[in-house]
Write a protein that holds these residues in place. Structure first.
Motif, PDB file in Angstrom:
ATOM      1  N   LEU A 123       6.116   4.773  -5.587  1.00 38.46           N
ATOM      2  CA  LEU A 123       4.782   5.080  -5.089  1.00 38.46           C
ATOM      3  C   LEU A 123       3.785   4.169  -5.791  1.00 38.46           C
ATOM      4  O   LEU A 123       3.663   4.183  -7.013  1.00 38.46           O
ATOM      5  CB  LEU A 123       4.427   6.547  -5.345  1.00 38.46           C
ATOM      6  CG  LEU A 123       3.073   7.001  -4.818  1.00 38.46           C
ATOM      7  CD1 LEU A 123       3.057   6.982  -3.293  1.00 38.46           C
ATOM      8  CD2 LEU A 123       2.747   8.396  -5.321  1.00 38.46           C
ATOM      9  N   GLU A 124       3.100   3.361  -4.998  1.00 40.81           N
ATOM     10  CA  GLU A 124       2.073   2.468  -5.534  1.00 40.81           C
ATOM     11  C   GLU A 124       0.726   3.182  -5.412  1.00 40.81           C
ATOM     12  O   GLU A 124       0.360   3.636  -4.331  1.00 40.81           O
ATOM     13  CB  GLU A 124       2.065   1.171  -4.740  1.00 40.81           C
ATOM     14  CG  GLU A 124       0.996   0.189  -5.164  1.00 40.81           C
ATOM     15  CD  GLU A 124       1.002  -1.046  -4.277  1.00 40.81           C
ATOM     16  OE1 GLU A 124       1.581  -2.053  -4.704  1.00 40.81           O
ATOM     17  OE2 GLU A 124       0.454  -0.977  -3.165  1.00 40.81           O
ATOM     18  N   VAL A 125       0.005   3.285  -6.519  1.00 41.58           N
ATOM     19  CA  VAL A 125      -1.304   3.929  -6.521  1.00 41.58           C
ATOM     20  C   VAL A 125      -2.342   2.898  -6.937  1.00 41.58           C
ATOM     21  O   VAL A 125      -2.234   2.294  -8.002  1.00 41.58           O
ATOM     22  CB  VAL A 125      -1.337   5.138  -7.485  1.00 41.58           C
ATOM     23  CG1 VAL A 125      -2.702   5.809  -7.465  1.00 41.58           C
ATOM     24  CG2 VAL A 125      -0.237   6.134  -7.133  1.00 41.58           C
ATOM     25  N   LYS A 126      -3.334   2.686  -6.075  1.00 43.78           N
ATOM     26  CA  LYS A 126      -4.421   1.749  -6.364  1.00 43.78           C
ATOM     27  C   LYS A 126      -5.739   2.499  -6.333  1.00 43.78           C
ATOM     28  O   LYS A 126      -5.942   3.378  -5.505  1.00 43.78           O
ATOM     29  CB  LYS A 126      -4.467   0.624  -5.325  1.00 43.78           C
ATOM     30  CG  LYS A 126      -3.321  -0.339  -5.384  1.00 43.78           C
ATOM     31  CD  LYS A 126      -3.502  -1.446  -4.367  1.00 43.78           C
ATOM     32  CE  LYS A 126      -2.353  -2.431  -4.408  1.00 43.78           C
ATOM     33  NZ  LYS A 126      -2.508  -3.482  -3.391  1.00 43.78           N
ATOM     34  N   ASP A 127      -6.633   2.110  -7.236  1.00 43.69           N
ATOM     35  CA  ASP A 127      -7.982   2.662  -7.233  1.00 43.69           C
ATOM     36  C   ASP A 127      -8.917   1.566  -6.731  1.00 43.69           C
ATOM     37  O   ASP A 127      -9.123   0.560  -7.403  1.00 43.69           O
ATOM     38  CB  ASP A 127      -8.379   3.104  -8.642  1.00 43.69           C
ATOM     39  CG  ASP A 127      -9.688   3.868  -8.652  1.00 43.69           C
ATOM     40  OD1 ASP A 127     -10.640   3.445  -7.970  1.00 43.69           O
ATOM     41  OD2 ASP A 127      -9.758   4.899  -9.339  1.00 43.69           O
ATOM     42  N   ILE A 128      -9.425   1.744  -5.530  1.00 45.16           N
ATOM     43  CA  ILE A 128     -10.315   0.753  -4.932  1.00 45.16           C
ATOM     44  C   ILE A 128     -11.716   1.346  -4.857  1.00 45.16           C
ATOM     45  O   ILE A 128     -11.991   2.216  -4.036  1.00 45.16           O
ATOM     46  CB  ILE A 128      -9.814   0.337  -3.522  1.00 45.16           C
ATOM     47  CG1 ILE A 128      -8.391  -0.224  -3.634  1.00 45.16           C
ATOM     48  CG2 ILE A 128     -10.748  -0.676  -2.901  1.00 45.16           C
ATOM     49  CD1 ILE A 128      -7.700  -0.423  -2.318  1.00 45.16           C
ATOM     50  N   LYS A 129     -12.573   0.888  -5.778  1.00 43.85           N
ATOM     51  CA  LYS A 129     -13.953   1.365  -5.858  1.00 43.85           C
ATOM     52  C   LYS A 129     -14.032   2.890  -5.895  1.00 43.85           C
ATOM     53  O   LYS A 129     -14.801   3.513  -5.169  1.00 43.85           O
ATOM     54  CB  LYS A 129     -14.782   0.814  -4.693  1.00 43.85           C
ATOM     55  CG  LYS A 129     -14.906  -0.695  -4.711  1.00 43.85           C
ATOM     56  CD  LYS A 129     -15.764  -1.193  -3.577  1.00 43.85           C
ATOM     57  CE  LYS A 129     -15.844  -2.706  -3.614  1.00 43.85           C
ATOM     58  NZ  LYS A 129     -16.643  -3.259  -2.551  1.00 43.85           N
ATOM     59  N   VAL A 131     -11.810   5.024  -4.939  1.00 42.20           N
ATOM     60  CA  VAL A 131     -11.001   5.699  -3.921  1.00 42.20           C
ATOM     61  C   VAL A 131      -9.531   5.425  -4.203  1.00 42.20           C
ATOM     62  O   VAL A 131      -9.107   4.272  -4.282  1.00 42.20           O
ATOM     63  CB  VAL A 131     -11.367   5.214  -2.494  1.00 42.20           C
ATOM     64  CG1 VAL A 131     -10.469   5.867  -1.457  1.00 42.20           C
ATOM     65  CG2 VAL A 131     -12.828   5.473  -2.197  1.00 42.20           C
ATOM     66  N   LYS A 132      -8.759   6.499  -4.376  1.00 41.98           N
ATOM     67  CA  LYS A 132      -7.340   6.365  -4.673  1.00 41.98           C
ATOM     68  C   LYS A 132      -6.572   6.125  -3.374  1.00 41.98           C
ATOM     69  O   LYS A 132      -6.690   6.876  -2.422  1.00 41.98           O
ATOM     70  CB  LYS A 132      -6.829   7.634  -5.358  1.00 41.98           C
ATOM     71  CG  LYS A 132      -5.399   7.554  -5.827  1.00 41.98           C
ATOM     72  CD  LYS A 132      -5.036   8.723  -6.712  1.00 41.98           C
ATOM     73  CE  LYS A 132      -4.433   9.819  -5.858  1.00 41.98           C
ATOM     74  NZ  LYS A 132      -3.843  10.902  -6.637  1.00 41.98           N
ATOM     75  N   LYS A 133      -5.789   5.018  -3.354  1.00 42.38           N
ATOM     76  CA  LYS A 133      -4.960   4.692  -2.196  1.00 42.38           C
ATOM     77  C   LYS A 133      -3.501   4.692  -2.629  1.00 42.38           C
ATOM     78  O   LYS A 133      -3.131   4.000  -3.573  1.00 42.38           O
ATOM     79  CB  LYS A 133      -5.337   3.331  -1.613  1.00 42.38           C
ATOM     80  CG  LYS A 133      -4.524   2.980  -0.389  1.00 42.38           C
ATOM     81  CD  LYS A 133      -4.858   1.613   0.152  1.00 42.38           C
ATOM     82  CE  LYS A 133      -3.955   1.367   1.367  1.00 42.38           C
ATOM     83  NZ  LYS A 133      -3.805  -0.010   1.675  1.00 42.38           N
ATOM     84  N   GLU A 134      -2.683   5.483  -1.929  1.00 42.51           N
ATOM     85  CA  GLU A 134      -1.269   5.573  -2.257  1.00 42.51           C
ATOM     86  C   GLU A 134      -0.429   4.964  -1.131  1.00 42.51           C
ATOM     87  O   GLU A 134      -0.689   5.204   0.041  1.00 42.51           O
ATOM     88  CB  GLU A 134      -0.849   7.026  -2.460  1.00 42.51           C
ATOM     89  CG  GLU A 134      -1.520   7.692  -3.639  1.00 42.51           C
ATOM     90  CD  GLU A 134      -1.076   9.131  -3.802  1.00 42.51           C
ATOM     91  OE1 GLU A 134      -0.892   9.538  -4.967  1.00 42.51           O
ATOM     92  OE2 GLU A 134      -0.918   9.836  -2.787  1.00 42.51           O
ATOM     93  N   THR A 135       0.576   4.201  -1.545  1.00 44.70           N
ATOM     94  CA  THR A 135       1.491   3.584  -0.599  1.00 44.70           C
ATOM     95  C   THR A 135       2.914   3.760  -1.120  1.00 44.70           C
ATOM     96  O   THR A 135       3.187   3.434  -2.277  1.00 44.70           O
ATOM     97  CB  THR A 135       1.195   2.074  -0.450  1.00 44.70           C
ATOM     98  OG1 THR A 135      -0.169   1.893  -0.090  1.00 44.70           O
ATOM     99  CG2 THR A 135       2.092   1.432   0.600  1.00 44.70           C
ATOM    100  N   MET A 136       3.794   4.283  -0.274  1.00 39.94           N
ATOM    101  CA  MET A 136       5.203   4.377  -0.647  1.00 39.94           C
ATOM    102  C   MET A 136       5.828   3.018  -0.351  1.00 39.94           C
ATOM    103  O   MET A 136       5.756   2.526   0.775  1.00 39.94           O
ATOM    104  CB  MET A 136       5.904   5.462   0.175  1.00 39.94           C
ATOM    105  CG  MET A 136       7.311   5.751  -0.277  1.00 39.94           C
ATOM    106  SD  MET A 136       7.421   6.483  -1.927  1.00 39.94           S
ATOM    107  CE  MET A 136       6.568   8.039  -1.676  1.00 39.94           C
ATOM    108  N   ILE A 137       6.397   2.405  -1.367  1.00 35.22           N
ATOM    109  CA  ILE A 137       7.002   1.091  -1.217  1.00 35.22           C
ATOM    110  C   ILE A 137       8.509   1.262  -1.044  1.00 35.22           C
ATOM    111  O   ILE A 137       9.183   1.829  -1.909  1.00 35.22           O
ATOM    112  CB  ILE A 137       6.714   0.179  -2.441  1.00 35.22           C
ATOM    113  CG1 ILE A 137       5.214   0.058  -2.691  1.00 35.22           C
ATOM    114  CG2 ILE A 137       7.372  -1.187  -2.265  1.00 35.22           C
ATOM    115  CD1 ILE A 137       4.434  -0.632  -1.590  1.00 35.22           C
TER     116      ILE A 137
END
Length: 182
Positions: A123-129, A131-137
């Motif tokens: 699970l990739e978790v990014k914080d963009i400004k 806002v938490k964005k999660e992507t299953m890789i």
């Protein structure tokens, strides 16, 4: 709850990990029909299809191609190819049987599947400004294949060799490098 059924559910110790919709050109359907079925006939609120709750990857398969997604979002669902590639392009090479037999014969076999779950999927978790964005890789076929081949060569011949892997833009080179490094 109703008569909508999934063609195949791949489970590990009873836990659903993957779903597969299979179509056949012999019945006038193809991978596009499987993708549409996921987009419009599957409810992403159903527990099996909820992001991070049950199945982690969903495969759309016909006799020629495989595509996959890790997040069903109705019409916004985005698919990535899970094909071997052929003649330096998309698709799969000619085969004596179905061109997609590698999915059953190489990927979904027990040792391979356990390797994918243990080493690749994350699970990739990014914080963009804020806002938490999660992507299953989940690895695409070319990533899985190249990492496994390079790892096997390093085990056989030792470290310190240089390798060249050609991946196109947006094909997940960073993930391939990270999986190989780990």
């Amino acid at each position: 709850k109703d008569e909508r059924s999934v063609d195949i559910v791949v489970s590990v110790n009873g836990l659903p990990i993957a779903t597969i919709e299979i179509k056949s050109q012999f019945t006038g359907q193809n991978v596009g029909n499987a993708k549409r079925q996921y987009k419009y006939d599957r409810d992403d609120r159903d527990l099996l299809f909820q992001f991070k709750k049950r199945a982690l990857v969903h495969f759309a398969v016909d006799t020629n191609e495989v595509h996959m997604t890790t997040r069903l979002q109705g019409s916004k669902t985005r698919y990535l190819p899970f094909n071997k590639g052929y003649n330096k392009g998309k698709g799969n090479p000619p085969a004596s049987g179905h061109k997609t037999a590698y999915l059953w014969e190489e990927v979904l076999v027990k040792d391979s599947w356990m390797d994918i779950l243990g080493r690749f999927i994350h699970l990739e978790v990014k914080d963009i400004k804020g806002v938490k964005k999660e992507t299953m890789i989940f690895p695409r076929y070319h990533q899985l294949d190249s990492v496994r081949k390079l790892s096997a060569d390093a085990l056989k011949n030792g470290s310190g060799k240089n390798y060249l892997i050609q991946h196109s833009a947006g094909s997940g080179k960073s993930n391939s490098i990270a999986w190989l490094a780990y």
